[in-house]
Design an enzyme around this catalytic site. Structure first.
Site, PDB file in Angstrom:
ATOM      1  N   LYS A   8      -0.384 -12.387 -65.728  1.00  0.00           N
ATOM      2  CA  LYS A   8      -0.527 -13.552 -66.603  1.00  0.00           C
ATOM      3  C   LYS A   8       0.018 -13.208 -67.991  1.00  0.00           C
ATOM      4  O   LYS A   8      -0.345 -12.189 -68.570  1.00  0.00           O
ATOM      5  CB  LYS A   8      -1.988 -13.963 -66.738  1.00  0.00           C
ATOM      6  N   GLU A  44     -15.549  -8.148 -69.841  1.00  0.00           N
ATOM      7  CA  GLU A  44     -14.763  -8.392 -68.626  1.00  0.00           C
ATOM      8  C   GLU A  44     -15.192  -7.454 -67.503  1.00  0.00           C
ATOM      9  O   GLU A  44     -15.132  -7.806 -66.327  1.00  0.00           O
ATOM     10  CB  GLU A  44     -13.269  -8.219 -68.919  1.00  0.00           C
ATOM     11  N   HIS A  65     -11.976 -11.922 -78.004  1.00  0.00           N
ATOM     12  CA  HIS A  65     -11.988 -12.647 -76.732  1.00  0.00           C
ATOM     13  C   HIS A  65     -13.233 -12.326 -75.912  1.00  0.00           C
ATOM     14  O   HIS A  65     -13.912 -13.227 -75.401  1.00  0.00           O
ATOM     15  CB  HIS A  65     -10.727 -12.306 -75.941  1.00  0.00           C
ATOM     16  N   GLU A 106      -3.125 -18.115 -58.835  1.00  0.00           N
ATOM     17  CA  GLU A 106      -4.382 -18.759 -59.199  1.00  0.00           C
ATOM     18  C   GLU A 106      -4.510 -20.161 -58.608  1.00  0.00           C
ATOM     19  O   GLU A 106      -4.852 -21.132 -59.287  1.00  0.00           O
ATOM     20  CB  GLU A 106      -4.528 -18.810 -60.736  1.00  0.00           C
ATOM     21  N   HIS A 148     -13.263 -19.974 -74.121  1.00  0.00           N
ATOM     22  CA  HIS A 148     -12.015 -20.411 -74.757  1.00  0.00           C
ATOM     23  C   HIS A 148     -12.278 -21.542 -75.745  1.00  0.00           C
ATOM     24  O   HIS A 148     -11.644 -21.621 -76.805  1.00  0.00           O
ATOM     25  CB  HIS A 148     -11.016 -20.873 -73.701  1.00  0.00           C
ATOM     26  N   ARG A 167      16.048 -15.587 -68.737  1.00  0.00           N
ATOM     27  CA  ARG A 167      15.394 -16.064 -67.504  1.00  0.00           C
ATOM     28  C   ARG A 167      14.664 -14.953 -66.736  1.00  0.00           C
ATOM     29  O   ARG A 167      14.416 -15.078 -65.530  1.00  0.00           O
ATOM     30  CB  ARG A 167      16.400 -16.771 -66.585  1.00  0.00           C
ATOM     31  N   HIS A 222     -15.073 -18.204 -69.111  1.00  0.00           N
ATOM     32  CA  HIS A 222     -13.889 -18.399 -69.936  1.00  0.00           C
ATOM     33  C   HIS A 222     -13.698 -19.847 -70.403  1.00  0.00           C
ATOM     34  O   HIS A 222     -13.136 -20.067 -71.477  1.00  0.00           O
ATOM     35  CB  HIS A 222     -12.636 -17.930 -69.188  1.00  0.00           C
ATOM     36  N   ASN A 241     -12.300 -16.115 -64.072  1.00  0.00           N
ATOM     37  CA  ASN A 241     -12.489 -16.779 -65.362  1.00  0.00           C
ATOM     38  C   ASN A 241     -13.939 -17.165 -65.623  1.00  0.00           C
ATOM     39  O   ASN A 241     -14.207 -18.098 -66.395  1.00  0.00           O
ATOM     40  CB  ASN A 241     -11.601 -18.027 -65.447  1.00  0.00           C
TER      41      ASN A 241
END
Length: 313
Positions: free
Chosen positions: A82, A124, A204, A176, A191, A60, A187, A184
């Site tokens: 993230k 980026e 990417h 976010e 993606h 956890r 993106h 993004n």
């Protein structure tokens, strides 16, 4: 020096899966690691995302440290918490927000980074200038040759300024819920390209570069940016040796784009939301209030010569 156990993971988007994540879980349990353990992610963005997600869910939640070794990881994925893995139906659809204890960046590790990987990371860097930092964008226009030439001073500044931009946004919106989504840019289209083409076909940043070109084209089509900014966007991507169009043998068609974009993480209540450029350089919007026909026309433009469209027809 305290002993550290190591685990070498396969790299690349095609390996960013639950199966590979399971390798980390298996190793942790095999070693009997307790909740005081600290996981260290040494590698690029894929490694950082998977190790961070493992740290988020092992017992956890345990501590982890990011040690990024690619431009992409240094300027983007290692900063902000993230973490996650891909799913056949969507990129980064399984994950968690889990902040690292710290991020160690040593630009000397970039000396062995392949040119293609370096250029991918620059996509980026360009993003930050387009969405919020016009001065940084202009600096990039003037210094792209130095960045690609691995000039130490230029690389350090590009990475430092990118991290500062991302940290400012994450501080304002860690989970976010709003402004962080603007990071993004490109993106949602990108993606879809990564998934639809098969993970690993594109790096990417390469897919994001095409997606950024698509977002800028769509923005111009709606009159949200002028032709001069559209040209500057294309020019800087091209000068960074990044793709701005799909190849003729791409399997992408409009239906594939729309299907994959419909399950994007930024969809809310069934409505697709995009990050688009609007106004002067350094400004953007995160919105679902856009001309859907302009989006479809943009997709049509980019897939016009692709084998995917011809097969679909």
């Amino acid at each position: 020096m305290q002993y550290a156990d190591t685990l070498v993971l396969p790299d690349g988007e095609a390996k960013k899966t639950m199966d590979v994540l399971g390798m980390i879980m298996d190793k942790a349990l095999e070693l009997g690691l307790d909740r005081k353990v600290t996981l260290v992610a040494l590698g690029g963005g894929v490694i950082g995302d998977m190790v961070g997600f493992a740290a988020a869910i092992y017992q956890r939640g345990v501590n982890f440290i990011q040690v990024p070794t690619t431009v992409m990881a240094m300027v983007d994925s290692s900063v902000g918490g993230k973490t996650g893995v891909n799913h056949p139906k969507g990129k980064n659809m399984i994950g968690a927000f889990h902040q690292p204890q710290c991020v160690f960046i040593d630009t000397n590790t970039l000396s062995t980074l392949p040119d293609r990987e370096l250029q991918s990371g620059v996509a980026e860097v360009i993003k930050y200038g387009l969405i919020r930092d016009a001065d940084f964008f202009q600096w990039q226009e003037e210094n792209m040759e130095k960045i690609l030439g691995r000039d130490p001073s230029a690389l350090r500044y590009a990475i430092k300024r990118s991290c500062e931009n991302k940290a400012e946004v994450v501080k304002a919106d860690e989970l976010e819920a709003g402004v962080r989504a603007t990071l993004n840019l490109g993106h949602t289209f990108g993606h879809a390209i990564e998934n639809g083409s098969g993970y690993g076909t594109w790096l990417h940043g390469e897919a994001v570069a095409i997606g950024t070109a698509m977002a800028a084209t769509m923005s111009a089509r709606m009159g949200w940016i002028d032709d001069a900014l559209l040209k500057r966007t294309y020019d800087i991507l091209i000068n960074a040796n990044l793709p701005v169009e799909l190849p003729l043998d791409s399997p992408m068609d409009k239906e594939t784009f729309l299907k994959l974009m419909s399950v994007d993480k930024k969809v809310a209540d069934g409505q697709l939301r995009l990050i688009l450029l609007k106004g002067a350089l350094g400004n953007c919007v995160f919105t679902g209030d856009f001309d859907e026909e302009a989006m479809k026309e943009t997709i049509d433009e980019f897939v016009a010569e692709c084998v995917g469209k011809k097969q679909a027809a």
